[in-house]
Write an enzyme that holds these catalytic residues in place. Structure first.
Site, PDB file in Angstrom:
ATOM      1  CG  ASP A 171       5.510   3.555   1.864  1.00  0.00           C
ATOM      2  OD1 ASP A 171       5.561   4.051   3.008  1.00  0.00           O
ATOM      3  OD2 ASP A 171       4.474   3.553   1.172  1.00  0.00           O
ATOM      4  CE  LYS A 176      -0.633   5.201   8.229  1.00  0.00           C
ATOM      5  NZ  LYS A 176      -0.363   4.732   6.883  1.00  0.00           N
ATOM      6  CG  PHE A 220      -1.798   1.214   1.311  1.00  0.00           C
ATOM      7  CD1 PHE A 220      -2.945   1.310   0.522  1.00  0.00           C
ATOM      8  CD2 PHE A 220      -1.493   2.274   2.153  1.00  0.00           C
ATOM      9  CE1 PHE A 220      -3.754   2.434   0.577  1.00  0.00           C
ATOM     10  CE2 PHE A 220      -2.306   3.398   2.214  1.00  0.00           C
ATOM     11  CZ  PHE A 220      -3.433   3.479   1.420  1.00  0.00           C
TER      12      PHE A 220
HETATM   13  C1  LIG Z   1      -0.654   5.101   5.493  1.00  0.00           C
HETATM   14  C2  LIG Z   1       0.290   4.729   4.428  1.00  0.00           C
HETATM   15  C3  LIG Z   1       0.425   5.493   3.258  1.00  0.00           C
HETATM   16  C4  LIG Z   1      -0.450   6.680   2.961  1.00  0.00           C
HETATM   17  O1  LIG Z   1      -0.332   7.682   3.918  1.00  0.00           O
HETATM   18  P1  LIG Z   1      -1.480   8.799   4.028  1.00  0.00           P
HETATM   19  O2  LIG Z   1      -0.962   9.735   5.083  1.00  0.00           O
HETATM   20  O3  LIG Z   1      -2.736   8.099   4.407  1.00  0.00           O
HETATM   21  O4  LIG Z   1      -1.585   9.449   2.694  1.00  0.00           O
HETATM   22  C5  LIG Z   1       1.380   5.104   2.345  1.00  0.00           C
HETATM   23  N1  LIG Z   1       2.165   4.031   2.555  1.00  0.00           N
HETATM   24  C6  LIG Z   1       2.062   3.280   3.656  1.00  0.00           C
HETATM   25  C7  LIG Z   1       2.976   2.118   3.848  1.00  0.00           C
HETATM   26  C8  LIG Z   1       1.120   3.590   4.637  1.00  0.00           C
HETATM   27  O5  LIG Z   1       0.998   2.825   5.722  1.00  0.00           O
END
Ligand SMILES: *Cc1c(COP(=O)(O)O)cnc(C)c1O
Length: 418
Positions: free
Chosen positions: A225, A254, A141
């Site tokens: 990521d 986050k 994701f």
């Molecule tokens: C939450 C998340 C995103 C997206 O972040 P947002 O602040 O919701 O746009 C992208 N990559 C990973 C791995 C995530 O956990």
């Protein structure tokens, strides 16, 4: 009763006024402190979701509150035509924690998706017309914007919004698949070191080291990521550090802000020279208020040894969860305080709902995985309380299953009553 009426009121308001892309809200929270939340009825909950790995130092931490108040009273925003002390301090801190050395650079955005959008553009700048291919992992994701959705290998999420931004190809998370896919037309490989949204699925042992070697051999960027795994959650500042590699870029969000919206792209070495004036930007990105708060959150994580705490408490929790008395638990996955609890049946949503009834906030990452990502501040008190509430929850759910489901009853009876 007045309370019941109020509950109906907010559910109605939410159902009428908020975008329908989220399901019904499970509670109305009005206050938080540490690892606890209180709803509009005054009920206390133990928060082991932490706003999806966001509330890294818990709710209303004095360091967070102080940073918001002090910086808001001093200077919140001036635009990226100008520098501010908290912005430069946070950039230097992120470079140090990520281990970029002198040559690293930081781009600030306001969310995970924005950090990954910047990384996508970085990949295009690196690729130019010679390297149109971008590789990403199936089921990882990376976000909900059009660029990051194109990087997110989940057909069901992409389908309503096609056509996608072109150039992205999806791979299984194996070294063989990577080896077969890489050539000198690949600009970048995006990896999520532990697939959080997909159910807390770690990469196979040795994958990141192999990915580093193979991408370097083909001149492709390795972009990690760390939006969910960063900020110390896995027991290192960043999950890639468990593998001892140096990536070309890392994205964070986050837990970095501890509840204040902020995201960042951290680049290493030559990748730091790809953006040039005019190629990217953000009005809010890296403003004084957001960077002061993120700086204070990271400082608190460092000062209180919360990275080490995440490692120790994560191990303690997983061992204790696996020792719980329930046929519903099939095992645990993850690293540090990003933990997936595998269930033996696809009832994660029912478990999550029952947990809420017991005053415990957890999350169904998918049908058969419970995800927990509590504040990195937790200790024995919170862990003991979690184990008690989770055990009660599982017992309640198991009992309900026995009542509702003849198969469940059958499976619990002696197989062959000879
Ligand atoms: C939450 C998340 C995103 C997206 O972040 P947002 O602040 O919701 O746009 C992208 N990559 C990973 C791995 C995530 O956990």
């Amino acid at each position: 009763m007045a309370n019941a009426t109020e509950t109906i009121d907010w559910q109605e308001d939410a159902g009428r006024d908020l975008v329908r892309s989220f399901g019904p809200r499970m509670a109305m929270f009005v206050r938080g402190e540490g690892a606890y939340l209180w709803d509009d009825q005054g009920r206390r909950y133990l928060d082991f979701l932490g706003g999806i790995a966001v509330n890294s130092i818990g709710h209303a931490h004095p360091a967070f509150v102080e940073a918001v108040a002090t910086q808001a009273a001093r200077l919140a925003h001036v635009s990226n035509y100008f520098a501010t002390p908290p912005q430069l301090a946070l950039a230097a801190r992120l470079k140090r924690l990520a281990g970029t050395g002198e040559s690293g650079r930081v781009y600030f955005g306001n969310s995970g998706a924005e950090a990954n959008e910047a990384a996508f553009k970085l990949a295009r700048l690196h690729g130019g017309s010679d390297r149109p291919r971008i590789l990403a992992l199936r089921n990882a994701f990376h976000g909900r914007t059009m660029g990051t959705l194109a990087l997110t290998g989940k057909a069901a999420m992409q389908e309503p919004f096609s056509p996608m931004v072109p150039g992205v190809e999806f791979l299984d998370s194996t070294v063989d698949a990577l080896e077969a896919a890489l050539d000198d037309r690949v600009a970048a490989l995006f990896v999520e070191p532990i697939k959080g949204e997909a159910g807390v699925l770690p990469l196979p042992e040795g994958y990141l080291a192999a990915a580093r070697e193979l991408t370097a051999r083909h001149g492709a960027l390795l972009i990690v990521d760390e939006i969910q795994t960063g900020a110390g959650r896995t027991g290192e500042w960043f999950a890639f550090q468990h593998a001892g590699i140096v990536p070309d870029a890392v994205t964070v969000a986050k837990g970095i802000g501890g509840g204040f919206p902020i995201g960042a792209l951290i680049t290493f070495g030559a990748a730091s020279e790809l953006f040039y004036p005019g190629t990217h930007g953000s009005t809010f990105g890296g403003n004084a208020l957001a960077t002061a708060v993120a700086g204070a959150v990271l400082e608190e994580i460092e000062r209180s040894g919360l990275v080490e705490n995440a490692a120790a408490r994560g191990a303690q929790l997983r061992e204790a969860i696996e020792a719980l008395d329930s046929d519903l638990i099939a095992g645990t996955r993850g690293e540090g305080l990003l933990i997936g609890i595998a269930l033996s049946r696809p009832i994660a949503k029912a478990v999550t709902a029952a947990a809420m009834e017991n005053g415990l906030v957890i999350n169904a990452a998918n049908d058969d995985t419970i995800r927990i990502a509590p504040p990195l501040t937790i200790g024995d008190v919170e862990i003991d309380e979690f184990l008690e509430l989770f055990q009660t929850t599982l017992t309640t759910v198991a009992h309900a299953l026995l009542l509702d489901d003849p198969d469940a009853t059958a499976s619990r009876l002696p197989k062959d009553p000879a």
